[in-house]
Write a protein that holds these residues in place. Structure first.
Motif: not given
Length: 215
Positions: A5-23
């Motif tokens: 998403e525009p303006g997303a930080s690295a932490e926000e993006f990757w937390e969302g990426f890993y948080g969408r599934e258990d693995q």
């Protein structure tokens, strides 16, 4: 292809990426890492962008003492859990870093950057220069990166550029007398596409060794 998403930080993006599934990933180490490191004598290793920790755990099982770095606390928590289950927790130090902002201290016999790509803006060349600076005399920097999109992705953005090994090496700007190129290669990896179809993707491999006599 991942999109942020525009303006997303690295932490926000990757937390969302890993948080969408258990693995997210398979739990298997990168084949390029196995190919290029198996014959090396174990020492100290730095794993940049370690994700859920499969590479770091594999290195620890081979006898390496590993510092594993990622921006996602969720990914690091899973990695630490799996390392404990594998019986190698004492050989791995998990560290949270946004590599655009901070970098682990110390020097290492192996610095591994496996597919250090991000849809969030990231100073990749600067990070890789810091990675090279963290290689101890006699040690190696191993950089694996995508050389193109997967064969099923026929609608990829033509403006998207995948750095060549030559471009990575030029950006590192390392003195020839201090470094030796051991591997400079493009390989074709076999994949399984999103619909289960056989697929391929080209990947670049650059492995360079800091000479023991380097300044």
């Amino acid at each position: 292809m991942l999109h942020a998403e525009p303006g997303a930080s690295a932490e926000e993006f990757w937390e969302g990426f890993y948080g969408r599934e258990d693995q997210i990933f398979s739990g298997n180490p990168n084949g390029i890492l196995i190919r290029e490191v198996t014959a090396l004598a174990p020492g100290t290793a730095l794993d940049l962008g370690c994700g859920e920790g499969a590479d770091a755990i594999w290195l620890a099982r081979q006898g390496w003492t590993v510092t594993a770095v990622d921006v996602s606390a969720t990914a690091l928590s899973r990695a630490a859990r799996d390392a404990a289950a594998a019986g190698v927790a004492e050989r791995i130090a998990w560290r949270r870093h946004d590599l655009a902002v901070s970098f682990p201290e110390g020097t290492y016999d192996l610095v591994s950057a496996q597919f250090l790509h991000s849809p969030v803006e990231m100073p990749r060349e600067e990070i890789l220069r810091r990675a090279a600076a963290a290689v101890a005399p006699g040690g190696r920097l191993l950089v694996a990166g995508h050389a193109g999109g997967p064969s099923w992705d026929t609608d990829h953005d033509p403006a998207l550029h995948f750095p060549t090994t030559g471009e990575v090496l030029a950006a590192l700007a390392l003195p020839d007398e201090d470094w030796q190129v051991e591997v400079d290669e493009t390989v074709v990896q076999e994949l399984t596409g999103p619909d289960g179809q056989p697929a391929t993707r080209p990947d670049n491999i650059l492995k360079i060794r800091r000479r023991r006599s380097a300044r």
